[in-house]
Design a protein around this motif. Structure first.
Motif, short mmCIF file in Angstrom:
data_model
loop_
_atom_site.label_atom_id
_atom_site.label_comp_id
_atom_site.label_asym_id
_atom_site.label_seq_id
_atom_site.Cartn_x
_atom_site.Cartn_y
_atom_site.Cartn_z
N ILE A 10 -17.99 42.93 42.31
CA ILE A 10 -19.40 43.05 42.68
C ILE A 10 -19.75 42.02 43.76
O ILE A 10 -20.48 42.33 44.70
CB ILE A 10 -20.31 42.94 41.44
N GLU A 11 -19.18 40.81 43.65
CA GLU A 11 -19.38 39.81 44.70
C GLU A 11 -18.83 40.32 46.03
O GLU A 11 -19.46 40.13 47.08
CB GLU A 11 -18.69 38.50 44.33
N VAL A 12 -17.67 40.95 46.00
CA VAL A 12 -17.08 41.52 47.23
C VAL A 12 -18.00 42.60 47.78
O VAL A 12 -18.25 42.66 48.99
CB VAL A 12 -15.66 42.07 46.97
N GLU A 13 -18.51 43.45 46.92
CA GLU A 13 -19.42 44.51 47.36
C GLU A 13 -20.67 43.92 48.01
O GLU A 13 -21.15 44.42 49.03
CB GLU A 13 -19.80 45.41 46.19
N ARG A 72 -29.74 42.44 43.76
CA ARG A 72 -29.30 41.09 44.09
C ARG A 72 -30.06 40.00 43.36
O ARG A 72 -29.67 38.84 43.38
CB ARG A 72 -29.41 40.85 45.59
N GLU A 73 -31.18 40.35 42.71
CA GLU A 73 -31.90 39.34 41.94
C GLU A 73 -31.15 38.99 40.64
O GLU A 73 -31.46 38.01 39.99
CB GLU A 73 -33.34 39.78 41.63
N MET A 74 -30.16 39.80 40.30
CA MET A 74 -29.30 39.52 39.15
C MET A 74 -27.98 38.96 39.66
O MET A 74 -27.54 39.27 40.77
CB MET A 74 -29.01 40.80 38.35
N THR A 75 -27.32 38.17 38.84
CA THR A 75 -26.01 37.64 39.21
C THR A 75 -24.97 38.76 39.12
O THR A 75 -25.19 39.77 38.44
CB THR A 75 -25.59 36.50 38.26
N PRO A 76 -23.84 38.58 39.79
CA PRO A 76 -22.77 39.56 39.64
C PRO A 76 -22.34 39.74 38.18
O PRO A 76 -22.02 40.84 37.75
CB PRO A 76 -21.63 38.98 40.49
N ARG A 79 -24.86 42.00 36.43
CA ARG A 79 -24.67 43.40 36.84
C ARG A 79 -23.39 43.96 36.24
O ARG A 79 -23.36 45.12 35.82
CB ARG A 79 -24.65 43.51 38.36
N ALA A 80 -22.34 43.15 36.15
CA ALA A 80 -21.09 43.60 35.53
C ALA A 80 -21.33 43.96 34.07
O ALA A 80 -20.85 44.99 33.59
CB ALA A 80 -20.02 42.51 35.64
N ASP A 81 -22.09 43.12 33.35
CA ASP A 81 -22.41 43.41 31.94
C ASP A 81 -23.12 44.74 31.80
O ASP A 81 -22.77 45.56 30.96
CB ASP A 81 -23.28 42.29 31.34
N ILE A 82 -24.12 44.96 32.63
CA ILE A 82 -24.89 46.20 32.56
C ILE A 82 -24.00 47.40 32.86
O ILE A 82 -24.00 48.40 32.12
CB ILE A 82 -26.10 46.16 33.52
N LEU A 83 -23.25 47.32 33.95
CA LEU A 83 -22.43 48.46 34.35
C LEU A 83 -21.29 48.74 33.38
O LEU A 83 -20.93 49.90 33.18
CB LEU A 83 -21.88 48.24 35.77
N MET A 84 -20.75 47.72 32.77
CA MET A 84 -19.63 47.93 31.86
C MET A 84 -20.08 48.33 30.46
O MET A 84 -19.33 48.99 29.74
CB MET A 84 -18.77 46.67 31.80
N ASN A 85 -21.30 47.95 30.08
CA ASN A 85 -21.79 48.24 28.73
C ASN A 85 -22.69 49.46 28.64
O ASN A 85 -23.06 49.87 27.55
CB ASN A 85 -22.51 47.02 28.16
N GLY A 86 -23.07 50.02 29.77
CA GLY A 86 -23.89 51.23 29.75
C GLY A 86 -25.37 50.96 29.55
O GLY A 86 -26.13 51.87 29.28
N THR A 87 -25.79 49.69 29.67
CA THR A 87 -27.19 49.36 29.56
C THR A 87 -27.91 49.93 30.77
O THR A 87 -27.47 49.71 31.90
CB THR A 87 -27.37 47.83 29.50
N VAL A 88 -29.02 50.61 30.57
CA VAL A 88 -29.68 51.25 31.69
C VAL A 88 -30.91 50.48 32.17
O VAL A 88 -31.52 50.87 33.14
CB VAL A 88 -30.07 52.72 31.37
N ARG A 89 -31.26 49.37 31.53
CA ARG A 89 -32.39 48.58 31.97
C ARG A 89 -32.02 47.80 33.23
O ARG A 89 -30.89 47.42 33.42
CB ARG A 89 -32.82 47.56 30.90
N ILE A 90 -33.00 47.54 34.05
CA ILE A 90 -32.81 46.68 35.20
C ILE A 90 -33.77 45.51 35.06
O ILE A 90 -34.94 45.69 34.84
CB ILE A 90 -33.06 47.42 36.54
N GLY A 91 -33.21 44.30 35.24
CA GLY A 91 -34.03 43.08 35.20
C GLY A 91 -34.19 42.50 33.85
O GLY A 91 -33.80 42.80 32.83
#
Length: 91
Positions: A10-13, A72-76, A79-91
């Motif tokens: 995600i940092e690379v992206e 970008r207001e979230m750390t990588p 974002r990794a936690d959300i994307l890997m765990n299927g959490t759909v909330r943002i922020g």
């Protein structure tokens, strides 16, 4: 994939996104328009290693995936936690 590896991708992206902005200013087009299209492979790896919720063929879910990845207001790591765990909330 481990969380720390996803966060690194995600940092690379994030950096590719910054580089794309610079290329657009200097050359008038981003990396996808030139010889550097393979840089999109980072995005593909992140997507394939995300929770199955985000990999289902759906415009809505792909849009949500992209929104989370670009938040970008979230750390990588967040974002990794959300994307890997299927959490759909943002922020």
């Amino acid at each position: 994939m481990e969380r720390k590896d996803m966060a690194l991708l995600i940092e690379v992206e994030d950096e590719l996104h910054n580089m794309d902005k610079a290329l657009e200013q200097l050359a008038g087009h981003g990396h996808a328009s030139g010889d550097f299209i393979k840089l999109d492979n980072v995005f593909d790896v992140i997507h394939r290693n995300s929770h199955e919720y985000y990999t289902v063929e759906s415009d809505e879910r792909m849009q949500l995936f992209f929104q989370i990845l670009m938040s970008r207001e979230m750390t990588p790591e967040e974002r990794a936690d959300i994307l890997m765990n299927g959490t759909v909330r943002i922020g």
